[in-house]
Design an enzyme around this catalytic site. Structure first.
Site: not given
Ligand code: 13P
Ligand code: G3H
Ligand code: ZN
Length: 307
Positions: A81, A181, A213
């Site tokens: 990701d 977030g 989310s």
């Molecule tokens: P949220 O912060 O809405 O859960 O999004 C997560 C996300 O886009 C991870 O790539």
């Molecule tokens: O898009 C971001 C995800 O919520 C991952 O967050 O980089 O703090 O692991 P992180």
């Molecule tokens: Zn993301």
């Protein structure tokens, strides 16, 4: 069964639903997501961010995901990701663990984003790994002072057409008003559906909605009741996510809801059972709440029963 993002999203496109990509950082989160996938009979994408790799290790998270994928008949994608660090994306491709990587060059000038994404695509495709790319700045609509500023940051449909054609990416993360977030909106969820529709018409790859989310009210209530200070948290409503799916979104990213569920479960348990010191007991309700959240998301996305 481990599979590529491309194959999972092809099925989602054919049957007009979206697949959830859930972030993993530890064993409990992985187990909660897989329990939900089994219960819903849903395909699933297990995502590891750069932060998760820093925290738990690429090999460690990959080993967990590979074992989980081996144990199920459901399609499981193991995905990197937001790979912003080019070298880390290359490492992920070379590791042999990942069936999909996201190269996130969205903060770079367009030409450089195209140049680097194209190189990653060439490298990944040689190993049959799918590539998600990003164009636009994923930020909430309320973050922009003017319409002009908003237009300059959200994904431009014509630019998206050029970007996909030039890079050969397999999926495109778009900026249409969601934000990462817990604090996405001040009032109701506002996404730029017109823009999303135009992007979907302009490109022939599946679209990805990040920052999706929902901040479920029941989970937020438990968090708040047991001392977490998130009163202004506001997520993307289920209706907004469903509408985005009808307009062509096929991958939906969720992390914050899992964090909240984890937090709610632990806070409540520790308050109610101060005598317990066994981490397996402490983490059990957190895991169960995460499973509930993921199952709800799978139902919302229409991926239940598609595994
Ligand atoms: P949220 O912060 O809405 O859960 O999004 C997560 C996300 O886009 C991870 O790539
Ligand atoms: O898009 C971001 C995800 O919520 C991952 O967050 O980089 O703090 O692991 P992180
Ligand atoms: Zn993301």
């Amino acid at each position: 069964m481990l599979t590529t993002l491309t194959s999972v999203l092809k099925h989602a496109e054919k049957h007009r639903y979206a697949v959830g990509a859930f972030n993993i950082n530890n064993l409990e989160t992985l187990q909660a997501i897989m329990d939900a996938a089994e219960a819903e009979h849903s395909p699933v994408i297990l995502s590891t961010s750069e932060g998760a790799i820093d925290y738990a290790g690429m090999d460690e998270l990959a080993a967990l995901a590979h074992i989980a994928a081996k144990k199920t008949k459901l399609p499981v994608v193991f995905h990197l990701d937001h790979g912003k660090n080019y070298d880390l994306v290359v490492k992920a491709i070379k590791s042999g663990w990942y069936t999909s990587v996201m190269y996130d060059g969205s903060s770079l000038p367009l030409k450089e984003n195209i140049r680097r994404t194209k190189k990653i695509v060439e490298m990944a495709h040689k190993k049959k790994i799918s590539v998600e790319a990003e164009l636009g700045a994923i930020a909430g609509i309320e973050d922009f002072i003017s319409v002009e500023e908003r237009d300059a940051h959200l994904t431009d449909p014509e630019q998206a057409r050029e970007f996909v054609a030039s890079t050969g990416c397999d999926a495109l993360a778009v900026a249409v008003g969601t934000k990462h977030g817990a604090y996405k909106f001040k009032g109701e969820s506002k996404l730029d559906y017109g823009r999303l529709k135009r992007i979907a018409e302009a490109v022939d790859v599946p679209l990805v909605l990040h920052g999706a989310s929902g901040i479920p009210a029941n989970i937020k209530r438990i968090c708040t009741q047991y001392g977490c200070e998130i009163s202004a948290a506001k997520g993307v409503s289920d209706a907004a996510v469903k509408k985005a799916v009808t307009l062509g979104v096929r991958k939906v990213n969720v992390d914050t809801d899992l964090r909240l569920a984890f937090d709610a479960g632990i806070r409540k348990f520790l308050k109610e059972r101060p005598e317990v010191i066994d981490p397996r007991e402490i983490l059990k309700p957190a895991k169960e709440l995460m499973t509930k959240v993921v199952r709800h998301k799978m139902k919302t996305l229409g991926s239940s029963g598609k595994g």
